[in-house]
Design a protein around this motif. Structure first.
Motif, PDB file in Angstrom:
ATOM      1  N   ARG A 196      -1.924  -7.241  -5.718  1.00  0.00           N
ATOM      2  CA  ARG A 196      -3.170  -7.967  -5.923  1.00  0.00           C
ATOM      3  C   ARG A 196      -3.730  -7.613  -7.299  1.00  0.00           C
ATOM      4  O   ARG A 196      -3.560  -6.490  -7.791  1.00  0.00           O
ATOM      5  CB  ARG A 196      -4.200  -7.607  -4.840  1.00  0.00           C
ATOM      6  N   THR A 197      -4.408  -8.566  -7.919  1.00  0.00           N
ATOM      7  CA  THR A 197      -5.041  -8.322  -9.213  1.00  0.00           C
ATOM      8  C   THR A 197      -6.546  -8.515  -9.101  1.00  0.00           C
ATOM      9  O   THR A 197      -7.017  -9.460  -8.460  1.00  0.00           O
ATOM     10  CB  THR A 197      -4.495  -9.271 -10.292  1.00  0.00           C
ATOM     11  N   ASP A 198      -7.266  -7.617  -9.687  1.00  0.00           N
ATOM     12  CA  ASP A 198      -8.725  -7.687  -9.743  1.00  0.00           C
ATOM     13  C   ASP A 198      -9.090  -8.064 -11.170  1.00  0.00           C
ATOM     14  O   ASP A 198      -9.060  -7.232 -12.078  1.00  0.00           O
ATOM     15  CB  ASP A 198      -9.315  -6.322  -9.364  1.00  0.00           C
ATOM     16  N   ILE A 199      -9.372  -9.346 -11.400  1.00  0.00           N
ATOM     17  CA  ILE A 199      -9.659  -9.837 -12.743  1.00  0.00           C
ATOM     18  C   ILE A 199     -11.106  -9.523 -13.107  1.00  0.00           C
ATOM     19  O   ILE A 199     -12.042  -9.917 -12.403  1.00  0.00           O
ATOM     20  CB  ILE A 199      -9.378 -11.338 -12.869  1.00  0.00           C
ATOM     21  N   THR A 200     -11.279  -8.812 -14.189  1.00  0.00           N
ATOM     22  CA  THR A 200     -12.601  -8.432 -14.678  1.00  0.00           C
ATOM     23  C   THR A 200     -12.814  -9.042 -16.055  1.00  0.00           C
ATOM     24  O   THR A 200     -12.030  -8.798 -16.971  1.00  0.00           O
ATOM     25  CB  THR A 200     -12.727  -6.898 -14.778  1.00  0.00           C
ATOM     26  N   LYS A 201     -13.852  -9.847 -16.179  1.00  0.00           N
ATOM     27  CA  LYS A 201     -14.163 -10.482 -17.470  1.00  0.00           C
ATOM     28  C   LYS A 201     -15.224  -9.660 -18.190  1.00  0.00           C
ATOM     29  O   LYS A 201     -16.253  -9.323 -17.611  1.00  0.00           O
ATOM     30  CB  LYS A 201     -14.655 -11.908 -17.248  1.00  0.00           C
ATOM     31  N   VAL A 202     -14.958  -9.363 -19.443  1.00  0.00           N
ATOM     32  CA  VAL A 202     -15.886  -8.568 -20.248  1.00  0.00           C
ATOM     33  C   VAL A 202     -16.208  -9.336 -21.523  1.00  0.00           C
ATOM     34  O   VAL A 202     -15.534 -10.292 -21.886  1.00  0.00           O
ATOM     35  CB  VAL A 202     -15.285  -7.188 -20.585  1.00  0.00           C
ATOM     36  N   SER A 203     -17.248  -8.912 -22.210  1.00  0.00           N
ATOM     37  CA  SER A 203     -17.640  -9.612 -23.429  1.00  0.00           C
ATOM     38  C   SER A 203     -16.572  -9.464 -24.497  1.00  0.00           C
ATOM     39  O   SER A 203     -15.830  -8.475 -24.538  1.00  0.00           O
ATOM     40  CB  SER A 203     -18.971  -9.050 -23.953  1.00  0.00           C
ATOM     41  N   ASP A 204     -16.498 -10.448 -25.375  1.00  0.00           N
ATOM     42  CA  ASP A 204     -15.535 -10.400 -26.463  1.00  0.00           C
ATOM     43  C   ASP A 204     -15.733  -9.159 -27.326  1.00  0.00           C
ATOM     44  O   ASP A 204     -14.774  -8.565 -27.809  1.00  0.00           O
ATOM     45  CB  ASP A 204     -15.668 -11.647 -27.339  1.00  0.00           C
ATOM     46  N   GLU A 205     -16.986  -8.780 -27.529  1.00  0.00           N
ATOM     47  CA  GLU A 205     -17.290  -7.649 -28.408  1.00  0.00           C
ATOM     48  C   GLU A 205     -16.729  -6.335 -27.864  1.00  0.00           C
ATOM     49  O   GLU A 205     -16.305  -5.470 -28.621  1.00  0.00           O
ATOM     50  CB  GLU A 205     -18.802  -7.519 -28.602  1.00  0.00           C
ATOM     51  N   SER A 206     -16.734  -6.184 -26.544  1.00  0.00           N
ATOM     52  CA  SER A 206     -16.292  -4.920 -25.965  1.00  0.00           C
ATOM     53  C   SER A 206     -14.844  -4.954 -25.491  1.00  0.00           C
ATOM     54  O   SER A 206     -14.291  -3.913 -25.133  1.00  0.00           O
ATOM     55  CB  SER A 206     -17.195  -4.530 -24.789  1.00  0.00           C
ATOM     56  N   ALA A 257       0.848  -1.184   0.000  1.00  0.00           N
ATOM     57  CA  ALA A 257       0.000   0.000   0.000  1.00  0.00           C
ATOM     58  C   ALA A 257       0.888   1.240   0.000  1.00  0.00           C
ATOM     59  O   ALA A 257       2.073   1.188   0.367  1.00  0.00           O
ATOM     60  CB  ALA A 257      -0.931   0.003   1.200  1.00  0.00           C
ATOM     61  N   ARG A 258       0.292   2.356  -0.403  1.00  0.00           N
ATOM     62  CA  ARG A 258       0.994   3.642  -0.386  1.00  0.00           C
ATOM     63  C   ARG A 258      -0.034   4.745  -0.223  1.00  0.00           C
ATOM     64  O   ARG A 258      -1.059   4.759  -0.913  1.00  0.00           O
ATOM     65  CB  ARG A 258       1.785   3.849  -1.689  1.00  0.00           C
ATOM     66  N   LYS A 259       0.225   5.647   0.677  1.00  0.00           N
ATOM     67  CA  LYS A 259      -0.675   6.770   0.937  1.00  0.00           C
ATOM     68  C   LYS A 259      -2.105   6.298   1.188  1.00  0.00           C
ATOM     69  O   LYS A 259      -3.079   6.879   0.714  1.00  0.00           O
ATOM     70  CB  LYS A 259      -0.648   7.747  -0.241  1.00  0.00           C
ATOM     71  N   GLY A 260      -2.202   5.197   1.903  1.00  0.00           N
ATOM     72  CA  GLY A 260      -3.514   4.718   2.302  1.00  0.00           C
ATOM     73  C   GLY A 260      -4.258   3.916   1.254  1.00  0.00           C
ATOM     74  O   GLY A 260      -5.410   3.536   1.479  1.00  0.00           O
ATOM     75  N   LYS A 261      -3.620   3.649   0.101  1.00  0.00           N
ATOM     76  CA  LYS A 261      -4.306   2.904  -0.951  1.00  0.00           C
ATOM     77  C   LYS A 261      -3.543   1.630  -1.276  1.00  0.00           C
ATOM     78  O   LYS A 261      -2.325   1.649  -1.409  1.00  0.00           O
ATOM     79  CB  LYS A 261      -4.441   3.765  -2.213  1.00  0.00           C
ATOM     80  N   PRO A 262      -4.258   0.503  -1.404  1.00  0.00           N
ATOM     81  CA  PRO A 262      -3.594  -0.767  -1.710  1.00  0.00           C
ATOM     82  C   PRO A 262      -3.150  -0.811  -3.168  1.00  0.00           C
ATOM     83  O   PRO A 262      -3.714  -0.140  -4.029  1.00  0.00           O
ATOM     84  CB  PRO A 262      -4.692  -1.805  -1.445  1.00  0.00           C
ATOM     85  N   LEU A 263      -2.131  -1.615  -3.442  1.00  0.00           N
ATOM     86  CA  LEU A 263      -1.640  -1.785  -4.804  1.00  0.00           C
ATOM     87  C   LEU A 263      -2.417  -2.931  -5.457  1.00  0.00           C
ATOM     88  O   LEU A 263      -2.057  -4.105  -5.338  1.00  0.00           O
ATOM     89  CB  LEU A 263      -0.141  -2.068  -4.807  1.00  0.00           C
ATOM     90  N   THR A 264      -3.503  -2.575  -6.106  1.00  0.00           N
ATOM     91  CA  THR A 264      -4.346  -3.541  -6.801  1.00  0.00           C
ATOM     92  C   THR A 264      -4.460  -3.126  -8.267  1.00  0.00           C
ATOM     93  O   THR A 264      -4.760  -1.978  -8.570  1.00  0.00           O
ATOM     94  CB  THR A 264      -5.746  -3.609  -6.177  1.00  0.00           C
ATOM     95  N   LEU A 265      -4.204  -4.061  -9.167  1.00  0.00           N
ATOM     96  CA  LEU A 265      -4.238  -3.788 -10.594  1.00  0.00           C
ATOM     97  C   LEU A 265      -5.437  -4.472 -11.235  1.00  0.00           C
ATOM     98  O   LEU A 265      -5.716  -5.646 -10.951  1.00  0.00           O
ATOM     99  CB  LEU A 265      -2.948  -4.275 -11.261  1.00  0.00           C
ATOM    100  N   ARG A 266      -6.131  -3.745 -12.090  1.00  0.00           N
ATOM    101  CA  ARG A 266      -7.315  -4.290 -12.762  1.00  0.00           C
ATOM    102  C   ARG A 266      -6.877  -5.055 -14.000  1.00  0.00           C
ATOM    103  O   ARG A 266      -6.339  -4.496 -14.951  1.00  0.00           O
ATOM    104  CB  ARG A 266      -8.250  -3.147 -13.151  1.00  0.00           C
ATOM    105  N   PHE A 267      -7.110  -6.339 -13.992  1.00  0.00           N
ATOM    106  CA  PHE A 267      -6.712  -7.249 -15.066  1.00  0.00           C
ATOM    107  C   PHE A 267      -7.961  -7.560 -15.896  1.00  0.00           C
ATOM    108  O   PHE A 267      -8.844  -8.284 -15.456  1.00  0.00           O
ATOM    109  CB  PHE A 267      -6.134  -8.529 -14.466  1.00  0.00           C
TER     110      PHE A 267
END
Length: 760
Positions: free
Chosen positions: A610-620, A572-582
């Protein structure tokens, strides 16, 4: 679904990948052991056969992804089928060989060479005197000039996808006779061989209306071994027939039918005998391979995988099961006997159906190679944590590319080598492993880089951050729209994950799980090693662990420290965790990407990311996320190219502000670039010294590695199901197919030569 870049020279590289095929052309000599380019990792697998052994006539039914919206490859909505048609029906002045190098096509060119450099570069093309369009007119300077004017970028009325190279031409003239075309450049252009392939007739290129609309639905005038006979959107097929005015070696096939068959339905089409050639996925490849492979073998030649099961005995039933079933069916309990008799009949029908399916597939074989394309991990450097080069480098140093290549390619029996260049593939002139500019995978170095950037383990979080994170994770799990790096998609399974009990949390407050690799138990054995515990084989894993003193579900006794490689305390840094949107696509063809992402997520957990995996439609996926920059991490592919100075520059060019205030990124979707890289590309593009150009490109690649905007992972696998007697077609690898040589072997002819490995 594949998420890759456009392969043909004619188009801007974008997410719609167009396959650049290859025929079994011998690998060029000259790849010495001290040449950093080396040799291709895998050669074409096309069952190469001499034309004398191939029968005349026949129809090749070839699976396609779509009926193209346009037959003009220079338009933005061209696709893979557009390119396949163009290769068969239009002039290609240069084709790519099995090493991905351009070679003169003698059917169209007697010669092509730079005949002057001062004061300006001049290229003289001498055309084959037999080369004519299908309407009888000779191919000549008028066609070259029309294509230059259409693609030069000077007239906005032409709806073109690109003008690279054509914008450097000053004029095009007729030479000493009609067979000579002289092209004069305003500025030196190293990739001049990339131009005029394919070459369209002046009927298509001559006016904006003809260019924009004339070649979208038909090509009335062509000049290849085949001609377009029909584009049928109702029957979902494009039909190519022999060109009666073709002057080269006569096509062996009478027709090529490009039939639209979704990838998920190709196994059924193969079984029904409706296809002769189709690109397939690994699961389909295994089924096709098993149909003709000896029992107990892996038809794909996978390394380190368990052998396939032998012949089914009643769909996996043992001899004891079969005997018990017979006894029940013939026993005194009439009701049980009746039910068992019905079940036995259903099993017999299922087995018969499976055998019919196998029998139908025995006429096919799997041909495999590596695509001229690679998968990369993209790191969006526009904003957020990855805007800091130290964080990007830390992410890159945490990723074990060798492990990922082995995970994807090893089970397919293909060379599992990580890619060492952003600009070329192994075997191509510009290839050299530049990853040393970044450094080898090193967890300690990665953690040091993060610490230097101010990210510390267990740093104080803003009030409510942890609660919000937990709520978000729960909502994603419930909806299925978001997952964590340690989800079930992640490879490794039970035997590759360190699991702790309810009260065993690491200092960061997260479960210590998801290393993705084998870990040791407290007794020094791997999680899957039963050792002296063989007597417990039938017990649930949790019970065995509990009996050994561990909490239910744990692999090690309670209180054992997490092994090396397990998840580190969150940063974390400045109160925010290191999380990346995958961000990942959710389509059924994207399983490999999700598996790779799971492994990458586990690797990043080892350094506290940490990684936050987000699945989206193929079209978008590409339109709304990659192109728009709405992601931190993503996986997509780019094709290899014979002309990296031209084709790769827009991918790695430094983004610049546009007139309207927006950021013009061209195709640099990571938003990471430097002035030095741009200068090296410009210098490579402007020199006609090929050795100097290679050195400049390799230097540019080292700078791209150092900036850590993207991480090349591995060359993509190429799997094709082909009818066993089909010659000169299959997994083409690097080079351009020779359509006139494709065909079915004569009766009694031996099978074509197959090799997925390059010659020495």
């Amino acid at each position: 679904m594949s998420h890759v870049g456009v392969g043909p020279r004619a188009l801007t590289r974008s997410v719609a990948f167009l396959t650049a095929g290859a025929l079994a052309v011998p690998v060029l000599a000259g790849c010495s052991s001290d040449d950093p380019a080396g040799a291709p990792l895998a050669g074409p697998d096309t069952a190469a056969a001499a034309r004398a052994r191939v029968a005349d006539g026949g129809t090749l039914r070839w699976a396609a992804d779509s009926v193209p919206d346009t037959l003009n490859v220079f338009q933005s909505d061209a696709d893979a089928t557009t390119t396949r048609v163009a290769q068969a029906v239009l002039p290609s002045l240069f084709r790519l060989d099995a090493t991905g190098r351009p070679v003169r096509n003698p059917d169209y060119l007697e010669s092509a060479e730079v005949v002057g450099t001062e004061p300006k570069q001049v290229v003289l093309y001498r055309l084959n005197q037999q080369a004519v369009w299908s309407d009888g007119r000779e191919i000549g300077a008028a066609d070259f000039a029309a294509q230059w004017r259409a693609l030069s970028g000077r007239e906005s009325a032409y709806w073109t996808a690109r003008n690279a190279g054509y914008d450097r031409i000053e004029k095009i003239e007729r030479g000493k006779n009609d067979l000579e075309v002289k092209v004069t450049f305003k500025r030196p252009y190293a990739d001049w061989r990339s131009l005029f392939t394919p070459l369209y007739p002046k009927d298509v290129m001559g006016t904006p209306d003809a260019f924009n609309d004339g070649a979208r639905r038909k090509l009335a005038v062509t000049a290849g071994p085949f001609a377009v006979q029909k584009v049928d959107r109702e029957d979902d097929e494009v039909v190519l027939g022999r060109n009666p005015r073709w002057w080269g070696a006569p096509p062996k096939l009478s027709r090529i039918e490009l039939r639209v068959v979704p990838r998920g339905k190709r196994i059924a089409a193969l079984t029904a005998g409706k296809l002769d050639l189709a690109e397939i996925d690994a699961e389909t490849a295994r089924e096709v391979g098993r149909a003709g492979a000896p029992a107990g073998t892996d038809p794909l030649g996978a390394r380190g995988t368990a052998p396939l099961a032998g012949p089914e005995r009643g769909q996996g039933r043992s001899a004891a099961d079969a005997l018990r079933s017979w006894a029940v069916a013939h026993g005194s309990d009439e009701e049980a006997a009746y039910e068992e008799t019905l079940a036995r009949a259903e099993r017999r029908e299922a087995l018969a159906k499976a055998e019919r399916r196998r029998a139908a597939l025995r006429g096919f074989e799997v041909r495999k190679s590596l695509e001229p394309a690679y998968t990369q991990l993209a790191l969006n450097g526009a904003d957020g944590p990855l805007a800091d080069e130290r964080v990007r480098r830390a992410v890159a140093r945490a990723v074990d590319r060798e492990e990922l290549a082995e995970a994807v390619l090893g089970p397919l029996g293909l060379p599992a080598e990580p890619l060492g260049s952003h600009l070329a593939l192994a075997g191509q002139d510009a290839y050299a492993d530049g990853s040393g500019a970044l450094g080898d995978p090193d967890v300690k170095e990665a953690r040091a880089l993060l610490a230097d950037a101010g990210w510390v383990p267990g740093g104080p979080l803003e009030k409510g951050t942890e609660k919000k994170g937990e709520e978000a994770a729960g909502a994603e799990e419930e909806s299925g729209q978001g997952t964590t790096a340690a989800e079930s998609d992640s490879p490794g399974g039970d035997d590759g994950t360190y699991i702790v009990g309810e009260d065993e949390k690491n200092p960061g407050g997260e479960d210590a799980e998801g290393s993705g690799g084998d870990v040791e138990r407290a007794d020094g054995k791997s999680p899957g090693d039963t050792g002296s515990d063989e007597k417990r084989e039938g017990e649930p894993r949790g019970e065995r662990n509990k009996a050994q003193g561990g909490a239910p579900g744990a692999y090690a006794p309670k209180g054992t420290a997490a092994p090396a490689g397990a998840a580190a305390a969150p940063l974390a840094r400045k109160g925010k965790p290191l999380t990346l949107r995958f961000v990942l696509p959710s389509g059924p063809g994207s399983g490999t990407l999700r598996t790779v992402a799971g492994r990458i997520g586990a690797m990043l957990e080892r350094i506290g990311i940490r990684t936050d995996i987000t699945k989206v439609s193929d079209e978008s996926y590409f339109r709304d996320h990659i192109a728009s920059g709405d992601y931190d991490l993503a996986l997509y592919s780019w094709p290899g190219t014979a002309y990296p100075a031209t084709d790769a520059r827009p991918i790695y060019a430094k983004p610049v502000p546009a007139a309207d205030g927006s950021l013009n990124v061209e195709q640099n979707y990571t938003r990471v670039g430097t002035d030095q890289v741009d200068q090296l590309f410009d210098q490579a593009l402007g020199t006609l010294d090929e050795k100097e150009a290679r050195a400049l490109l390799r230097k540019a690649d080292s700078r791209i590695w150092a900036a850590a905007g993207s991480l090349p992972l591995y060359q993509r696998p190429q799997l094709t199901a082909a009818r066993a007697n089909l010659a000169n077609a299959g997994a083409f690898g690097f080079a351009t197919p020779v359509y006139e040589d494709m065909g079915f072997l004569k009766k009694g002819a031996q099978g074509g030569q197959r090799s997925a490995s390059p010659s020495a």
